[in-house]
Design a protein around this motif. Structure first.
Motif, PDB file in Angstrom:
ATOM      1  N   ILE A   1      -5.858  -2.346  -3.398  1.00 49.07           N
ATOM      2  CA  ILE A   1      -6.540  -1.243  -2.717  1.00 49.07           C
ATOM      3  C   ILE A   1      -5.864   0.079  -3.051  1.00 49.07           C
ATOM      4  CG2 ILE A   1      -7.031  -0.222  -0.485  1.00 49.07           C
ATOM      5  CD1 ILE A   1      -7.386  -3.007   0.628  1.00 49.07           C
TER       6      ILE A   1
ATOM      7  N   ILE B   1     -13.279  -1.281  -0.938  1.00 51.24           N
ATOM      8  CA  ILE B   1     -13.947  -2.118   0.061  1.00 51.24           C
ATOM      9  C   ILE B   1     -13.873  -3.599  -0.285  1.00 51.24           C
ATOM     10  CG2 ILE B   1     -16.137  -2.569   1.230  1.00 51.24           C
ATOM     11  CD1 ILE B   1     -14.817   0.044   1.997  1.00 51.24           C
TER      12      ILE B   1
ATOM     13  N   GLY C   1     -16.319   8.797  -4.765  1.00 50.51           N
ATOM     14  CA  GLY C   1     -17.436   8.179  -4.068  1.00 50.51           C
ATOM     15  C   GLY C   1     -17.670   6.734  -4.465  1.00 50.51           C
TER      16      GLY C   1
ATOM     17  N   GLY D   1     -10.624  -4.962   0.440  1.00 51.66           N
ATOM     18  CA  GLY D   1     -10.514  -4.772   1.890  1.00 51.66           C
ATOM     19  C   GLY D   1     -11.225  -5.873   2.636  1.00 51.66           C
ATOM     20  N   ILE D   2     -12.429  -6.245   2.172  1.00 51.48           N
ATOM     21  CA  ILE D   2     -13.171  -7.311   2.851  1.00 51.48           C
ATOM     22  C   ILE D   2     -12.399  -8.623   2.764  1.00 51.48           C
ATOM     23  CG2 ILE D   2     -15.234  -8.746   2.679  1.00 51.48           C
ATOM     24  CD1 ILE D   2     -16.790  -6.221   2.066  1.00 51.48           C
TER      25      ILE D   2
ATOM     26  N   TRP E   1     -17.054   3.020  -3.815  1.00 55.14           N
ATOM     27  CA  TRP E   1     -16.519   2.309  -2.656  1.00 55.14           C
ATOM     28  C   TRP E   1     -15.866   0.989  -3.012  1.00 55.14           C
ATOM     29  CZ3 TRP E   1     -18.917  -2.382  -2.113  1.00 55.14           C
ATOM     30  CH2 TRP E   1     -20.166  -2.509  -2.729  1.00 55.14           C
TER      31      TRP E   1
ATOM     32  N   LEU F   1     -12.022   6.414  -4.605  1.00 54.40           N
ATOM     33  CA  LEU F   1     -12.721   6.733  -3.361  1.00 54.40           C
ATOM     34  C   LEU F   1     -13.160   8.197  -3.372  1.00 54.40           C
ATOM     35  CD1 LEU F   1     -13.171   4.899  -0.923  1.00 54.40           C
ATOM     36  CD2 LEU F   1     -11.364   6.116   0.223  1.00 54.40           C
ATOM     37  N   GLY F   2     -12.276   9.050  -3.882  1.00 52.16           N
ATOM     38  CA  GLY F   2     -12.592  10.478  -3.953  1.00 52.16           C
ATOM     39  C   GLY F   2     -13.824  10.745  -4.794  1.00 52.16           C
TER      40      GLY F   2
ATOM     41  N   TYR G   1       0.835  -1.196   0.000  1.00 53.14           N
ATOM     42  CA  TYR G   1       0.000   0.000   0.000  1.00 53.14           C
ATOM     43  C   TYR G   1       0.871   1.248   0.000  1.00 53.14           C
ATOM     44  CZ  TYR G   1      -3.106   3.663   1.419  1.00 53.14           C
ATOM     45  OH  TYR G   1      -3.786   4.839   1.451  1.00 53.14           O
ATOM     46  N   LEU G   2       1.950   1.205   0.776  1.00 55.04           N
ATOM     47  CA  LEU G   2       2.815   2.381   0.875  1.00 55.04           C
ATOM     48  C   LEU G   2       3.637   2.587  -0.391  1.00 55.04           C
ATOM     49  CD1 LEU G   2       4.137   2.054   4.523  1.00 55.04           C
ATOM     50  CD2 LEU G   2       2.398   3.600   3.654  1.00 55.04           C
ATOM     51  N   GLY G   3       3.615   1.617  -1.297  1.00 56.44           N
ATOM     52  CA  GLY G   3       4.365   1.761  -2.532  1.00 56.44           C
ATOM     53  C   GLY G   3       5.848   1.548  -2.353  1.00 56.44           C
TER      54      GLY G   3
ATOM     55  N   GLY H   1      -3.305  -5.425  -0.740  1.00 52.47           N
ATOM     56  CA  GLY H   1      -2.956  -4.048  -0.372  1.00 52.47           C
ATOM     57  C   GLY H   1      -2.655  -3.215  -1.605  1.00 52.47           C
TER      58      GLY H   1
ATOM     59  N   GLN I   1      -7.637   3.286  -4.886  1.00 53.88           N
ATOM     60  CA  GLN I   1      -8.151   4.212  -3.874  1.00 53.88           C
ATOM     61  C   GLN I   1      -8.464   5.599  -4.409  1.00 53.88           C
ATOM     62  OE1 GLN I   1      -5.709   5.671  -0.731  1.00 53.88           O
ATOM     63  NE2 GLN I   1      -3.831   5.278  -1.837  1.00 53.88           N
TER      64      GLN I   1
END
Ligand SMILES: Nc1ncnc2c1ncn2[C@@H]1O[C@H](COP(=O)(O)OP(=O)(O)OP(=O)(O)O)[C@@H](O)[C@H]1O
Ligand code: SF4
Ligand SMILES: [Mg+2]
Lengths: 520, 316, 360
Positions: free
Chosen positions: B270, B286, B280, B289-290, B282, B277-278, B254-256, B267, B274
């Motif tokens: 996601i 998500i 809207g 993530g689930i 999901w 997400l901005g 995730y941190l790259g 990760g 991500q």
């Protein structure tokens, strides 16, 4: 203090019962099934006596003791029925109303608790524990809280149960006059012999903190009476703290009303159990009013406490400390002042057990339950602790319910004796009578297994003369629970349960061998 | 938390004796009685089955056995479609989009599970193996070996794990396999401490003293007495760590830090999705993530259950 | 007074650990080839031959000495503040200065989260731990397990989705900003002298909330506060979940101890039994793992800074790794280590304070 109390004992101790347990049934609802740990235990302990309770491991001695203290862990355990009279008050008065138990099967039991009544019950019982009945445990190192100093644990008991009295003495102290000191001095001059008890009593009455030795020294050294009096006055007046009197009075009144609430609740529970509806309604109203006013005062009271901080409580703690150290001296602890501030891990096992005893008797309960108090200690310490318990019993007149495996100890300590087997009391009577003339087959077997004095058996009494072992209490034998192991087993034994009946004077036994039913 | 579980290791030394190997069938039966642990075990098993199927029969899951996300992509730069039944099995959980490509979330998440579980398992097992042996020997030998080991682990524990992992990745290079090594380096001290504590306890026991007196060598002692007894606490620790390592692994992606944007890892998926997400949307976040959460929760349930069952204090 | 000796001893123990930490960082440094370390001192355009430059630089850096002498040089450099320079996409310059600029944001997030979690966890844990298997307990367990098992970045993104401003159209809960330290609208047209628009940092503490409060800029303070909420809540939830699990387990364990029975047998009312006798003992196992939890939290801060674009030392470290700035990596690693050591020190003192058994 000592003589006076001994006199009291003599007047009190006329064979009256202090503790009476009737048909006590306690069960544990576990995932493996219902453990029928106690199956109608009946016993009585008289004022001022040491009553011994013996039996094999797992026969329910500890459960009996814990039930009497109402300390059965719930879940899984519950007292199902019976009554426990402590000083003529049945602590199980409201038992049927506390919870509804719905047994679907052995492993599926639903308990529906009445939270409000349980709360009330706990309130009442918490005022009985400590003041009327106290307990000491087998393993003092586990029974003492490791993170609280010994002194705090003792003073906790003192402050819980005697705060009104302590507040009164503090108020008395704050209003001491020179006149009072002079009277005290005169009184001392008039006593012949040792004046320590008088000083003791007086300092307690006026809550003069840690001053006994000081006072005694002054009195001893004082040749010139005028000078002594002056010194005495100075010391005693110097102990006054002044200007907190109003707060202490407020606190006292608050605590007093809390005690009133307790008395009223006791009455209410009794009235309810006797179905006195009108009386109960009146009491309920009074209680409601009182607890409302207490709750109202509590918040302002708490705020005051927060604002004034410790200063407020220090006066109480000082007096609790004085009494705590006195107690530690009573249980023969050298350097009581140091031990008071020590933490449990800094003491040896024997010292811990002494501290435990001091803590238990801090509020002068007239009944002490000792559940194998010496099993965890080494042999010399054992003897000392036993002596201590016996001395306490003599000096303060506290009755003792003494639980042990060790028949030799029983013979030494106890006046009367109860023998338990698989959740029942099977025989009860004077110790000498039981030793010389055991009636129940189990008792007979037990006595023939007394270990030799040099080999102290620790956890198990070897019953060579009785085959088999204590039954599983989830599915205990029917009728007399002893019948699978009994040499004298009859047909009726597996069908009916023998009742505990008096077959000789003061000697009760639960066995069909001695019951008329069989004879008929 | 990224960290989770080193904590069990810190409570040294372990005082009670843990159950031995023979008791494991009984343990298993006890575990089946614990409902939450059972749920955890079922879900965890399910994940392992997916990972296994993916490894052996990739086509059955609609997953090609590729370690490059691009092989799943549809090159169109439009807003990703949400979960729906109308786009066939791959579109069931919607799509995500990055670098002008569309990716079916179900497929890439399933593909990622294999790598996530595989690498986590690798790290935990190897780390546990190395750490346990080192700790057991140090604890059993005592003396300066033990002292040195404790000082080394002290230093390792004095830097936050993620930072330490970053530093080692920096040193070794920003590749997946280097991240695995870095996590190994970060993780073995946990087991070393755990095993050391247990070894100290075992050492004090009578029968081991007897064995030592009769001339059994250290290595022999460690392998015949210490390791079998360390096994069950280590096993509990492994089951608890698996979730943490998976989290940490996902965090590194995730941190790259790991320079492989097309690696199928939850990760990573996601982080790539991500930006939506901005707007809207999901599901790009998500859904993967689930997949992570379900695994970490169930492995924790299983671990908690195992601990309760294997804990000598609670075991009945 | 025994406590004082304990603290002194514990402080002395810091020295070897600190030296060990430096050793580890030094080890990381020396794992790089010499050519790499001297590269920035070598100028290919210079008339001096490369090999001579190389040798000179090596001598100047002390790389010719035996390795343990180099360690002492490194120690000296660390303690005299010569931490080298770094060049990354977010910051270029002296490492020490960079840490001074960005560390406050990191420690602020960590401290807020720690304090909040502890303040919430103790009463909440006491409450649910005193009622095992009640509805409150079950709920608490489910939530703490979920937050405990959730990777921090996922939790952050989830909170952004639920509460982020302008994330989901028409979401009434979406009122909180999701990126940055404050709104630039709050700064005003003419930025105050203590605000540096090029870096977006404020002075003197480099924490916008406190700087704004110090200078009495309420608008900026409010904005900074609002921007802090989501990052802090994310960290708090994940730390809280872990602490709650421990407190609950500790409460259940402590309630079954014999001394609780003793307390009840003295007539201590139920509420006081919990407060006085159970709680303090229940906190002991929790305190012992707090240091480790804090280590996890510091990792979490790195992630949260990234998720919420909250520039701090975590992002600095990350950028140093990505932009291959070796002294940046070493410096940040060292500071993270020292932070954790300080936290562990506090934890150990708190432990000694609670548990009299360990301070003899
Ligand atoms: N918490 C509990 N849950 C289930 N069963 C219990 C529990 N406590 C006691 N019992 C059961 O109650 C029975 C009586 O136990 P108890 O502890 O009173 O024996 P005891 O006579 O004191 O033995 P010992 O001499 O070993 O102390 C035992 O069969 C025991 O299994
Ligand atoms: S009642 Fe029957 S079985 Fe029980 S002790 Fe007496 S004779 Fe034996
Ligand atoms: Mg017992």
């Amino acid at each position: 203090m000592v003589e006076e109390q001994q006199e009291e004992i003599k007047t009190k101790n006329n064979g009256e019962e202090y503790l009476r347990v009737e048909n006590l049934v306690t069960r544990f609802f576990t995932s493996k099934g219902i453990v029928k740990a106690l199956d109608g235990v009946t016993l009585a302990v008289k004022k001022g006596e040491i009553f011994g309770l013996v039996g094999e491991s797992g026969c329910g001695k500890s459960v009996t003791a814990t039930s009497i203290m109402d300390l059965i862990p719930d879940p899984p355990g519950r007292i199902i029925s019976g009554s426990i009279y402590i000083d003529n008050y049945n602590i199980l008065n409201d038992l049927p109303k506390l919870a509804r138990i719905n047994v679907k099967s052995e492993t599926d039991v639903r308990v529906k608790r009445n939270k409000r009544l349980i709360k009330r019950h706990n309130f009442v019982i918490s005022k009985i524990r400590g003041r009327k009945i106290a307990m000491i445990f087998q393993e003092p190192s586990l029974a003492l809280n490791p993170v609280i100093s010994i002194g705090k644990q003792i003073s906790e008991n003192i402050l819980l149960h005697n705060r009104v009295e302590i507040a009164n003495s503090i108020i008395r102290r704050e209003s001491l006059t020179q006149e009072d000191v002079r009277n005290f001095y005169n009184e001392i001059r008039d006593t012949k012999g040792d004046f320590r008890p008088l000083v003791n009593k007086w300092t307690r009455q006026y809550a003069v903190p840690v001053a006994e030795d000081e006072i005694v020294n002054i009195l001893k050294s004082g040749a010139d009476s005028a000078l002594t009096l002056k010194e005495l006055t100075e010391v005693i007046m110097g102990k006054k703290r002044g200007n907190e009197l109003t707060h202490i009075t407020t606190m006292r009144d608050y605590y007093k009303r809390e005690e009133e609430l307790f008395e009223l609740t006791l009455k209410l529970v009794e009235a309810e159990s006797k179905n006195e509806v009108n009386n109960a309604a009146v009491l309920e109203q009074q209680i409601e009013y009182l607890s409302y006013s207490l709750k109202k005062d509590f918040s302002s009271f708490i705020w005051k406490r927060r604002l004034l901080g410790k200063r407020f409580e220090v006066v109480f703690e000082e007096e609790a400390r004085r009494r705590g150290i006195e107690l530690l001296t009573l249980v023969n602890i050298a350097e009581p002042g140091r031990v008071y501030d020590a933490y449990p891990h800094e003491l040896s096992g024997g010292m811990q057990q002494r501290a435990m005893i001091a803590m238990a008797i801090a509020s002068n309960p007239m009944m002490l339950i000792a559940d194998e108090p010496t099993t965890a200690l080494d042999v010399t310490t054992q003897a000392q602790i036993l002596d201590l318990i016996r001395d306490l019993n003599k000096v303060t007149g506290t009755s003792v319910l003494f639980i042990t495996h060790d028949l030799a100890v029983i013979a030494e300590m106890c006046e009367r004796l109860g023998v338990m087997y698989a959740g029942n009391l099977v025989e009860e009577g004077p110790a000498s009578e039981l030793f010389n003339n055991p009636l129940h087959p189990y008792t007979t077997g037990l006595l023939s297994s007394i270990p030799r004095a040099d080999v102290k058996s620790r956890n198990e009494i070897k019953l060579e003369s009785i085959p088999g072992s204590v039954p599983n209490l989830i599915s205990p034998p029917t009728g007399c629970r002893f019948h699978p192991r009994c040499k004298f087993k009859m047909d009726i034994c597996a069908e009916k349960k023998p009742a505990l009946v008096e077959v000789q004077k003061n000697h009760k036994v639960a066995c069909f061998l001695y019951s008329k039913e069989v004879v008929n | 938390m990224v960290d989770t579980t080193v904590m069990q290791a810190k409570q040294l030394p372990v005082k009670k004796r843990h159950p031995k190997l023979e008791d494991y069938s009984h343990t298993f039966r006890l575990l089946l009685k614990n409902k939450l642990a059972l749920v955890g075990m079922i879900i965890t098993t399910f994940y392992f089955i997916i990972a296994f199927l993916d490894l052996v029969f990739p086509r059955y899951l609609g997953v090609t056995n590729a370690s490059n996300l691009l092989s799943f992509s549809i090159p169109t730069a439009v807003t990703p479609i949400g979960p729906s039944f109308s786009h066939g099995l791959p579109g069931l959980l919607g799509y995500t989009e990055f670098y002008s490509h569309q990716y079916p979330l179900l497929t890439i998440s399933l593909a990622a599970i294999k790598f996530d579980i595989g690498y986590s398992l690798f790290i935990v097992l190897i780390g546990a193996g190395i750490g346990t042996v080192i700790g057991a020997i140090a604890g059993f030998k005592g003396g300066y070996i033990d002292e040195i080991l404790m000082r080394i682990t002290d230093v390792f524990f004095s830097i936050p794990f993620l930072i330490l992992a970053l530093a080692f990745i920096f040193l070794l290079g920003r590749y997946i396999i280097m991240a695995v090594y870095a996590l190994l380096i970060v993780w073995w001290p946990t087991y070393a401490r755990l095993a050391r504590g247990q070894a100290l306890y075992i050492k004090s026991m009578k029968y081991v003293e007897a064995a030592t007196a009769s001339g059994a060598s250290t290595v022999r002692n460690v392998f015949s007495h210490v390791l079998p007894n360390v096994l069950s606490p280590v096993f509990v620790q492994i089951s608890l760590d698996l979730g943490s390592i998976m989290q940490l692994f996902a965090v590194l992606f995730y941190l790259g830090v790991i320079s492989d944007p097309y690696f199928p890892e939850l990760g990573n998926i996601i982080s790539l999705g991500q930006n939506w997400l901005g707007a809207g949307l999901w599901w790009p976040v998500i859904i993967p993530g689930i997949f992570i959460l379900l695994f970490t929760v169930s492995i924790n349930l299983l671990g908690d259950g195992l601990r309760d069952v294997l804990d000598p204090k609670l075991r009945r | 007074m025994e406590l004082r000796y304990f603290i002194i001893r514990r402080l002395l123990l810091l020295i070897p650990t600190l030296l060990g930490l430096v050793l580890l960082v030094f080890f990381l440094l020396r794992m790089f080839p010499d050519t790499y370390l001297v590269a920035r001192f070598v100028n290919p355009k210079s008339p001096v031959p490369i090999s001579v430059q190389y040798a000179n630089a090596k001598a100047a850096l002390g790389l010719n000495y035996p390795i343990f002498i180099q360690y002492f040089f490194y120690l000296k450099a660390l303690f005299t503040g010569q931490w080298g320079t770094m060049s990354t996409s977010i910051y270029t310059g002296s490492v020490l200065k960079g840490i001074e600029l960005y560390f406050p944001a990191t420690i602020q997030l960590a401290l807020f989260a720690t304090i909040l979690s502890i303040v919430i966890a103790i009463p909440l844990g006491t409450y649910i731990g005193a009622r095992p298997n009640s509805v409150a307990d079950q709920t608490g367990r489910v939530f703490s397990l979920a937050f405990y098992a959730m990777p921090v970045f996922l939790l952050g993104l989830l909170l952004q989705l639920l509460f982020g401003q302008n994330v989901i159209a028409g979401n009434p809960l979406g009122v909180l900003p999701i990126a940055g330290k404050f709104s630039f609208n709050a700064v005003g047209a003419i930025p105050p002298p203590w605000f540096d628009p090029s870096t977006g940092l404020t002075g003197p503490t480099h924490l916008p909330l406190f700087d704004a409060l110090i200078h009495g800029d309420w608008k900026l303070a409010y904005s900074s506060f609002i921007y802090l909420i989501l990052p802090v809540v994310t960290l708090t939830l994940s730390l809280l979940a872990a602490i709650l699990r421990f407190i609950r387990a500790g409460m259940v364990d402590a309630s079954n101890q014999e001394y609780v029975k003793t307390a009840r047998s003295k007539g201590v009312p139920e509420s006081l039994v919990i407060k006085r006798h159970v709680r303090k003992n229940a906190l002991i196992p929790t305190v012992t793992v707090l240091g480790l939890l804090f280590a996890g939290l510091l990792g979490g801060v790195v992630v949260v800074e990234t998720v919420f674009n909250y520039y701090g030392m975590g992002i600095l470290a990350l950028n140093a790794v990505i932009n291959v700035a070796i002294y940046g990596v070493l410096g940040t690693t060292f500071v993270f280590g020292v932070t954790l050591m300080a936290a562990n020190l506090i934890v150990d003192i708190a432990y000694a304070f609670i548990d009299p058994r360990i301070r003899y």
